[in-house]
Write an enzyme that holds these catalytic residues in place. Structure first.
Site, PDB file in Angstrom:
ATOM      1  N   SER A  91       0.854  -1.178   0.000  1.00  0.00           N
ATOM      2  CA  SER A  91       0.000   0.000   0.000  1.00  0.00           C
ATOM      3  C   SER A  91       0.891   1.231   0.000  1.00  0.00           C
ATOM      4  CB  SER A  91      -0.883   0.007   1.260  1.00  0.00           C
ATOM      5  OG  SER A  91      -1.531   1.249   1.436  1.00  0.00           O
TER       6      SER A  91
ATOM      7  N   TYR B 199      -2.829  -0.502   9.858  1.00  0.00           N
ATOM      8  CA  TYR B 199      -2.717  -0.977   8.477  1.00  0.00           C
ATOM      9  C   TYR B 199      -1.338  -0.652   7.898  1.00  0.00           C
ATOM     10  CZ  TYR B 199      -4.186  -1.978   3.665  1.00  0.00           C
ATOM     11  OH  TYR B 199      -4.302  -2.514   2.404  1.00  0.00           O
TER      12      TYR B 199
END
Length: 245
Positions: free
Chosen positions: A153, A166
């Site tokens: 990500s 995350y």
């Protein structure tokens, strides 16, 4: 968008396992790989979603997939060992492993995250990825050339406020990818990461409820980088952090 055009027979005679294959990006990867000739192994928690994807693949005339309902959030060591043994009875090799499945929480300050929330994200996004790669390595070693893809990500490369759990999981994913790539650099197995970017998925909609969903590309539109890494054109590409768009 990553620029690559896959030839129709790119993945013929290849067997590829995709996690999180019941929906979103994982489903798109599975359908794209099947279309290019691969035998796909669909792994996710919800059997009904996997069956729907499998039905779609079969109806389009592609090779019949293998379905594996498997909960990455609760699996223990013995479950991964059993999974590897089961697959060894069904296939001779794995040419690709796409560690796609990930979970996220609502965006919030790290002080508002519970330890349980943090641990659950690490369990699915990092620990499960490690365990699958470890126990499926013998099958990957049976392939003439094999590709492992780790899902990253933008916040796994530069952290941002409200993303602590995350982002931590994706920084860990990048580190795991690099270590595995370095350990396997003298072998026929390559290991790389892909940052999908903002994509029209259920997880993205949950995290960004205020976002206009149509502003983001569909999962099918970000497939070129995955297909490149899963096919033989990417032999020699190892330890790289790539972007889908």
């Amino acid at each position: 968008m990553y620029s690559y055009t896959a030839r129709p027979s790119l993945l013929e005679n290849r067997t590829i396992l995709i996690t999180g294959a019941g929906q979103g990006i994982g489903k798109a990867i599975a359908l794209s790989c099947a279309e290019l000739g691969a035998k796909v192994i669909l792994l996710a928690r919800t059997a009904s979603k996997l069956e729907a994807v499998s039905k779609q693949i079969i109806e389009q005339g592609y090779l019949s997939p293998i379905i594996i309902p498997f909960d990455l959030a609760t699996a223990k060591d013995k479950d991964y060992i059993q999974l590897a043994e089961q697959l060894s009875e069904q296939v001779n090799q794995l040419d690709g492993l796409v560690n796609n499945a990930s979970i996220a929480t609502d965006l919030k300050p790290f002080t508002e995250l519970s330890i349980e929330e943090f641990q659950q994200i690490m369990e699915v996004n990092v620990n499960a990825t490690f365990a699958l790669t470890k126990y499926l390595l013998p099958l990957l070693q049976q392939a003439a050339d094999a590709s492992i893809i780790f899902t990253s990500s933008s916040v796994g490369r530069k952290g941002r406020a409200l993303w602590s759990a995350y982002a931590s999981s994706k920084f860990a994913t990048e580190g795991l990818m690099q270590c595995i790539a370095d350990e396997l650099k003298e072998t026929s197995i390559r290991s790389n990461s892909v940052n999908p970017g903002a994509t029209r998925t259920a997880m993205r909609a949950h995290v960004y409820p205020q976002e206009t969903v149509t502003d983001n590309p569909l999962p099918e539109q970000i497939m070129p980088v995955y297909l490149y890494l899963l096919g033989p054109d990417s032999i020699g590409i190892n330890g790289q952090a790539l972007n889908a768009q």
